[in-house]
Write a protein that holds these residues in place. Sequence first.
Motif, PDB file in Angstrom:
ATOM      1  N   MET A 117      -8.610  37.439 -37.552  1.00 45.57           N
ATOM      2  CA  MET A 117      -8.471  38.036 -35.985  1.00 45.57           C
ATOM      3  C   MET A 117      -9.157  39.137 -35.530  1.00 45.57           C
ATOM      4  O   MET A 117      -9.483  39.109 -34.420  1.00 45.57           O
ATOM      5  CB  MET A 117      -6.785  38.361 -35.807  1.00 45.57           C
ATOM      6  N   ARG A 118      -9.441  40.065 -36.374  1.00 48.56           N
ATOM      7  CA  ARG A 118      -9.983  41.137 -36.242  1.00 48.56           C
ATOM      8  C   ARG A 118     -11.541  41.118 -35.654  1.00 48.56           C
ATOM      9  O   ARG A 118     -11.974  41.445 -34.810  1.00 48.56           O
ATOM     10  CB  ARG A 118      -9.992  42.207 -37.234  1.00 48.56           C
ATOM     11  N   THR A 119     -12.061  40.065 -36.576  1.00 46.14           N
ATOM     12  CA  THR A 119     -13.377  39.626 -36.243  1.00 46.14           C
ATOM     13  C   THR A 119     -13.386  38.916 -34.825  1.00 46.14           C
ATOM     14  O   THR A 119     -14.455  39.057 -34.116  1.00 46.14           O
ATOM     15  CB  THR A 119     -13.875  38.779 -37.317  1.00 46.14           C
ATOM     16  N   LEU A 120     -12.672  37.980 -34.791  1.00 47.75           N
ATOM     17  CA  LEU A 120     -12.665  37.393 -33.425  1.00 47.75           C
ATOM     18  C   LEU A 120     -12.587  38.174 -32.271  1.00 47.75           C
ATOM     19  O   LEU A 120     -13.226  38.075 -31.143  1.00 47.75           O
ATOM     20  CB  LEU A 120     -11.680  36.338 -33.496  1.00 47.75           C
ATOM     21  N   GLY A 281      -4.796  31.177 -28.569  1.00 48.17           N
ATOM     22  CA  GLY A 281      -6.209  30.579 -28.105  1.00 48.17           C
ATOM     23  C   GLY A 281      -6.506  31.658 -26.737  1.00 48.17           C
ATOM     24  O   GLY A 281      -7.605  31.152 -26.035  1.00 48.17           O
ATOM     25  N   TRP A 282      -5.965  32.608 -26.369  1.00 44.99           N
ATOM     26  CA  TRP A 282      -6.024  33.381 -25.364  1.00 44.99           C
ATOM     27  C   TRP A 282      -7.323  34.248 -25.694  1.00 44.99           C
ATOM     28  O   TRP A 282      -8.198  34.488 -24.672  1.00 44.99           O
ATOM     29  CB  TRP A 282      -5.163  34.528 -25.023  1.00 44.99           C
ATOM     30  N   VAL A 283      -7.778  34.465 -26.772  1.00 46.44           N
ATOM     31  CA  VAL A 283      -9.137  35.361 -26.791  1.00 46.44           C
ATOM     32  C   VAL A 283     -10.335  34.337 -26.344  1.00 46.44           C
ATOM     33  O   VAL A 283     -11.429  34.955 -26.025  1.00 46.44           O
ATOM     34  CB  VAL A 283      -9.133  35.602 -28.318  1.00 46.44           C
ATOM     35  N   SER A 284     -10.452  32.976 -26.647  1.00 50.47           N
ATOM     36  CA  SER A 284     -11.279  32.250 -26.199  1.00 50.47           C
ATOM     37  C   SER A 284     -11.594  32.500 -24.697  1.00 50.47           C
ATOM     38  O   SER A 284     -12.584  32.481 -24.099  1.00 50.47           O
ATOM     39  CB  SER A 284     -11.276  30.829 -26.429  1.00 50.47           C
TER      40      SER A 284
END
Length: 596
Positions: A117-120, A281-284
Amino acid sequence: MSLAAYCVICCRRMGTSTSPPKSSTYWRDIRITYQARKELHKAVRKVLATSARMFRGPFADTFSTVDIEDHDCAVWLLLRKSRSDDRAARLQAVQEMSEAHHWHDYQYRIIAQACDMRTLTGLARSKESDLRFFLRPPPLPSLKEDSSTEEELRHLLASLPQTDLDECIQCFTALALSESSQSLAAQKGGLWCFGGNGLPYAESFGEVPSATVEMFCLEALVKHSEIPTHCDKIEANGGLQLLQRLYQLHKDCPKVQRNIMRILGNMALNEHLHSTIVRSGWVSILAEAIKSQHIMEASHAARTLANLDRETVPDKYQDGVYVLHPQHRTSQPIKADVLFIHGLMGAAFKTWRQQDNDQDLTEKVSEDETKYTTCWPKSWLARDCPALRIISVEYDTSLSDWRARCPTERKSIAFRSNELLRKLRAAGVGDRPVVWVSHSMGGLLVKKMLLEASKKPEMSTIINNTRGIIFYSVPHHGSHLAEYSVNIRYLLFPSLEVKELSKDSPALKTLQDDFLEFAKDKNFQVLSFVETLPTYIGSMIKLHVVPLESADLGLGDLIPVDVNHLNICKPKRKDTFLYQRTLQFIRDALAKDLEN
């Protein structure tokens, strides 16, 4: 997920990515199939062994082409590095990933499937990151039978606690739950005003009846999402997926999307919800939105991602606090803050746009920002002073209680100043040297905030680090607007904000006297601009909102400019006196700080 990524590599090695040649015998087909399965089993065992060594073994372990090919080895080494206990190593790994523009598609997918999660989040906040790093959001659950997104939104709102709420939250919640879309559009379409830009609600949504009720629900959810326990309820009741469905359905409705982003940004203030937000999926979606050419869309996404990025962002950006620069991770040291505070009927972005001309605004958006910008602090100031963090603040105001965003809301300058001061301190304002830039009533808020901060030991850094203040047509001694509101029907039931601008307001006189003495004692640098042309308010009123004598603080330079009240903070071009003098003041006030 690393296993799935490696299967792609293994299939590539075996040549199974292309169709095998047609066989003339049945037995030959069986032999090829058996060999392929045997090779796959061997490859899977190898993948598991390699993955175990890479992710669980010491970082000093070396890999050879026996384990994996050279170009794939680099990808996995970066993944391993991104999970290092050394923060500097993790940041370096994310930076190297974001700078990779020559990889094959499957290599980006390896990172997308295997990174944490941190890297994404770091990749989403990296300006040059390839969007192939981000997987599509998971499929959304189907709606219940005979249900709609509007009904689901109402159910979500009804599931939230309805007790111990302030009057404004109760007002929005009651409206959203009690009105149908048809009656709501008919009854409220012409009277309400939403958002800091003061546009009539009916102008934006009258042609889309279903969106009106959804908008009321979203406005209520924005307020609820400011309460941490309500954020937990929103997440537990499927709110993240429902908001994502609405976001996709209303791609052509920026106001709906921005309110969804406001809710998500508020939820991201709660660190225990970060993993759920990422998994949904919100980060995308945010990674794509932050690259938008539309400043408001990019800024809302940037706020949410900054709240998710605990690796590099110690500050928290509450609702209405937007970082215009830098919106991405950067190696540029940030040495000072410049804060923009809009005035009556203003907004965090539109107040600071370039002065309008005869061209259509939709055409301007696609133009070069050096020719036209919808937010000059982000487009011009950020380029001229890259070592600044530039923040713009938004709060809701109205001329009349008829057009109030929340009819039960009565917020004085004193109340708003304390509310904004708390939000700005949470964003780290005061940790660096500060220059304040304000328009109209925003200048009164700045004065009140600084006076309040001087009384609170925990806010002392804001005072100690304030270097200068710019006032664009600030009515230090009151405005004619308050006088007109008494007699002109257009301003029936003048709002509290307008009443406080009256020339005979005791609170305004006390504020002026106290601040002038305080500013002289602290030796603040001050620059003031004032309009010389009248302003049209609606189709009935034409007045000089802030006359010369009212804009005179009694400290620093006062410069008249041949524009009206709305355009005093909107330079025509980057090379005009209005912008260049503003830039010079900021540079002079922060000269010593920017040199270090």
